[in-house]
Design a protein around this motif. Structure first.
Motif, mmCIF file in Angstrom:
data_model
loop_
_atom_site.group_PDB
_atom_site.id
_atom_site.type_symbol
_atom_site.label_atom_id
_atom_site.label_comp_id
_atom_site.label_asym_id
_atom_site.label_seq_id
_atom_site.Cartn_x
_atom_site.Cartn_y
_atom_site.Cartn_z
ATOM 1 N N THR A 172 0.891 -1.226 0.102
ATOM 2 C CA THR A 172 -0.002 0.016 -0.079
ATOM 3 C C THR A 172 0.925 1.073 0.017
ATOM 4 O OG1 THR A 172 -1.925 -1.244 1.375
ATOM 5 C CG2 THR A 172 -1.869 1.050 1.360
ATOM 6 N N GLY A 173 1.934 1.325 0.668
ATOM 7 C CA GLY A 173 2.795 2.323 0.882
ATOM 8 C C GLY A 173 3.599 2.803 -0.422
ATOM 9 N N THR A 174 4.152 1.739 -1.254
ATOM 10 C CA THR A 174 4.662 1.772 -2.530
ATOM 11 C C THR A 174 3.811 1.900 -3.823
ATOM 12 O OG1 THR A 174 4.626 -0.358 -2.713
ATOM 13 C CG2 THR A 174 6.692 0.318 -1.643
ATOM 14 N N ALA A 175 2.546 1.711 -3.571
ATOM 15 C CA ALA A 175 1.679 1.962 -4.896
ATOM 16 C C ALA A 175 1.599 3.186 -5.278
ATOM 17 C CB ALA A 175 0.182 1.763 -4.204
ATOM 18 N N PRO A 176 1.654 4.504 -4.384
ATOM 19 C CA PRO A 176 1.564 5.827 -4.835
ATOM 20 C C PRO A 176 2.923 6.220 -5.783
ATOM 21 C CG PRO A 176 0.830 5.714 -2.696
ATOM 22 C CD PRO A 176 1.323 4.617 -2.851
ATOM 23 N N ILE A 177 4.086 5.695 -4.908
ATOM 24 C CA ILE A 177 5.341 5.927 -5.962
ATOM 25 C C ILE A 177 5.551 5.267 -7.047
ATOM 26 C CG2 ILE A 177 7.782 5.652 -5.440
ATOM 27 C CD1 ILE A 177 7.385 5.351 -2.451
ATOM 28 N N ILE A 178 4.949 3.852 -7.078
ATOM 29 C CA ILE A 178 5.253 3.383 -8.351
ATOM 30 C C ILE A 178 4.206 4.046 -9.403
ATOM 31 C CG2 ILE A 178 4.281 1.104 -9.499
ATOM 32 C CD1 ILE A 178 4.872 -0.204 -6.939
ATOM 33 N N GLY A 179 3.036 4.497 -8.926
ATOM 34 C CA GLY A 179 1.947 5.360 -9.785
ATOM 35 C C GLY A 179 2.655 6.298 -10.341
ATOM 36 N N TYR A 180 3.360 7.089 -9.552
ATOM 37 C CA TYR A 180 3.980 8.371 -10.003
ATOM 38 C C TYR A 180 4.998 8.214 -11.035
ATOM 39 C CZ TYR A 180 6.973 12.365 -9.915
ATOM 40 O OH TYR A 180 7.810 13.395 -10.273
ATOM 41 N N HIS A 181 5.870 7.319 -10.871
ATOM 42 C CA HIS A 181 6.814 7.057 -11.681
ATOM 43 C C HIS A 181 6.185 6.573 -13.167
ATOM 44 C CE1 HIS A 181 10.168 8.455 -9.518
ATOM 45 N NE2 HIS A 181 9.938 7.472 -8.409
ATOM 46 N N TYR A 182 5.244 5.626 -12.832
ATOM 47 C CA TYR A 182 4.841 5.032 -14.194
ATOM 48 C C TYR A 182 4.075 6.335 -15.027
ATOM 49 C CZ TYR A 182 1.509 2.873 -17.523
ATOM 50 O OH TYR A 182 0.799 2.220 -18.439
ATOM 51 N N GLY A 183 3.281 7.200 -14.440
ATOM 52 C CA GLY A 183 2.583 8.182 -15.159
ATOM 53 C C GLY A 183 3.403 9.155 -15.586
ATOM 54 N N ALA A 184 4.764 9.257 -14.631
ATOM 55 C CA ALA A 184 5.703 10.253 -15.215
ATOM 56 C C ALA A 184 6.678 9.795 -16.495
ATOM 57 C CB ALA A 184 6.455 10.862 -14.181
ATOM 58 N N GLY A 185 6.540 8.431 -16.497
ATOM 59 C CA GLY A 185 7.344 7.709 -17.638
ATOM 60 C C GLY A 185 8.678 7.462 -17.380
ATOM 61 N N ASN A 186 8.885 7.344 -15.945
ATOM 62 C CA ASN A 186 10.341 7.140 -15.409
ATOM 63 C C ASN A 186 10.403 5.478 -15.134
ATOM 64 O OD1 ASN A 186 10.791 9.759 -15.072
ATOM 65 N ND2 ASN A 186 9.888 9.575 -12.973
ATOM 66 N N HIS A 187 10.642 4.951 -16.569
ATOM 67 C CA HIS A 187 10.608 3.569 -16.538
ATOM 68 C C HIS A 187 11.694 2.818 -16.020
ATOM 69 C CE1 HIS A 187 7.055 3.628 -19.068
ATOM 70 N NE2 HIS A 187 7.724 4.514 -19.913
ATOM 71 N N ARG A 188 13.073 3.506 -15.966
ATOM 72 C CA ARG A 188 14.052 3.149 -15.351
ATOM 73 C C ARG A 188 13.921 3.146 -13.834
ATOM 74 N NH1 ARG A 188 20.338 5.561 -16.196
ATOM 75 N NH2 ARG A 188 21.161 3.946 -14.743
ATOM 76 N N GLU A 189 13.263 4.102 -13.096
ATOM 77 C CA GLU A 189 12.958 3.896 -11.882
ATOM 78 C C GLU A 189 12.239 2.938 -11.387
ATOM 79 O OE1 GLU A 189 13.746 4.840 -7.938
ATOM 80 O OE2 GLU A 189 14.631 5.665 -9.691
ATOM 81 N N SER B 189 -1.233 -5.265 -5.729
ATOM 82 C CA SER B 189 -1.153 -3.529 -5.717
ATOM 83 C C SER B 189 -0.211 -3.079 -6.580
ATOM 84 C CB SER B 189 -0.426 -3.485 -4.205
ATOM 85 O OG SER B 189 -0.230 -2.107 -3.852
ATOM 86 N N PHE B 190 0.654 -3.937 -7.019
ATOM 87 C CA PHE B 190 1.622 -3.180 -8.218
ATOM 88 C C PHE B 190 0.605 -3.046 -9.350
ATOM 89 C CE2 PHE B 190 4.537 -3.985 -11.821
ATOM 90 C CZ PHE B 190 5.483 -3.128 -11.479
ATOM 91 N N PHE B 191 -0.086 -3.884 -9.909
ATOM 92 C CA PHE B 191 -1.018 -3.735 -10.866
ATOM 93 C C PHE B 191 -2.128 -2.564 -10.905
ATOM 94 C CE2 PHE B 191 0.698 -7.654 -12.410
ATOM 95 C CZ PHE B 191 1.278 -7.448 -13.755
ATOM 96 N N THR B 192 -2.517 -2.192 -9.636
ATOM 97 C CA THR B 192 -3.562 -1.203 -9.356
ATOM 98 C C THR B 192 -2.890 0.134 -9.447
ATOM 99 O OG1 THR B 192 -4.633 -2.557 -7.739
ATOM 100 C CG2 THR B 192 -4.792 -0.276 -7.420
#
Length: 216
Positions: free
Chosen positions: A65-82, A149-152
């Motif tokens: 749950t805690g990492t989901a916003p971070i994952i969502g942010y980097h996916y939305g920003a296109g930071n695929h390496r991160e 959670s990752f796919f959410t």
């Protein structure tokens, strides 16, 4: 009011909805099987397992749950390496924690059981036996919990819901109905281990299969 956005948000959160519904249904199935194979002592032992289980799984749920916003942010920003780095480090951390939880659960099976049912030696023995089998599920549960959670976080609610649906309802319901026919009371405790193992395999297949699509 953006109806489409609201519908998408609800769809994306459907895995959490499914988890809560499935938990109630599966609990009824477990109680029914336990009454049949072990009587009231089986129900009491299962209650202890559930209390302790939530304490152990809280680490996986909290991290996911805690990492989901971070994952969502980097996916939305296109930071695929991160995003790729987050996925790798998360899986490594979960694998390490899974092994640690399993060993801790095996060592603390008797002391934890004693806190709840130490007043009855027969019930304590049943609870300790159940927990030493059940604790193998901690080796696999973290992957499926994080995967859902990752796919959410990637806005793929369908995949997330499918993982959750299979893990919390289909695999557990099938296993708890079939395993006791061959293994007796031990089959009930083994059913959650088998369900978590199958859910882990499904999650890994989705992770590998959708890697190119989401570039993680």
């Amino acid at each position: 009011m953006d109806g489409r956005a609201l519908l998408k948000a609800c769809t994306n959160g459907s895995s959490e909805l499914m988890s809560n519904i499935s938990m109630s249904i599966v609990s009824m199935l477990y109680n029914s099987q336990l009454i049949r194979y072990a009587g009231e002592d089986g129900i009491a032992a299962y209650g202890v397992l559930m209390y302790v289980n939530f304490v152990f799984l809280a680490a996986f749920i909290g991290y996911s749950t805690g990492t989901a916003p971070i994952i969502g942010y980097h996916y939305g920003a296109g930071n695929h390496r991160e995003l790729k780095s987050l996925r790798k480090k998360s899986f490594l951390l979960i694998v390490i924690c899974s092994g640690g939880m399993f060993m801790l659960a095996e060592l603390l099976a008797k002391p934890l059981g004693g806190i709840f049912v130490g007043y009855d030696q027969k019930l304590l023995d049943l609870t300790v036996r159940a927990f030493t089998i059940y604790s193998f599920s901690f080796l696999f549960a973290g992957i499926a919990i994080f995967g859902s959670s990752f796919f959410t976080a990637l806005n793929d609610g369908l995949t997330s819901a499918l993982i959750s649906f299979l893990r919390t309802l289909v695999f557990q319901a099938a296993a708890v109905l079939l395993f006791p026919l061959y293994f007796g009371i031990d089959g009930i405790w083994l059913s959650i281990v088998a369900a978590e193992w199958m859910a882990m395999l499904v999650t890994l297949l989705f992770i590998v299969g959708k890697r190119k699509k989401y570039r993680y």
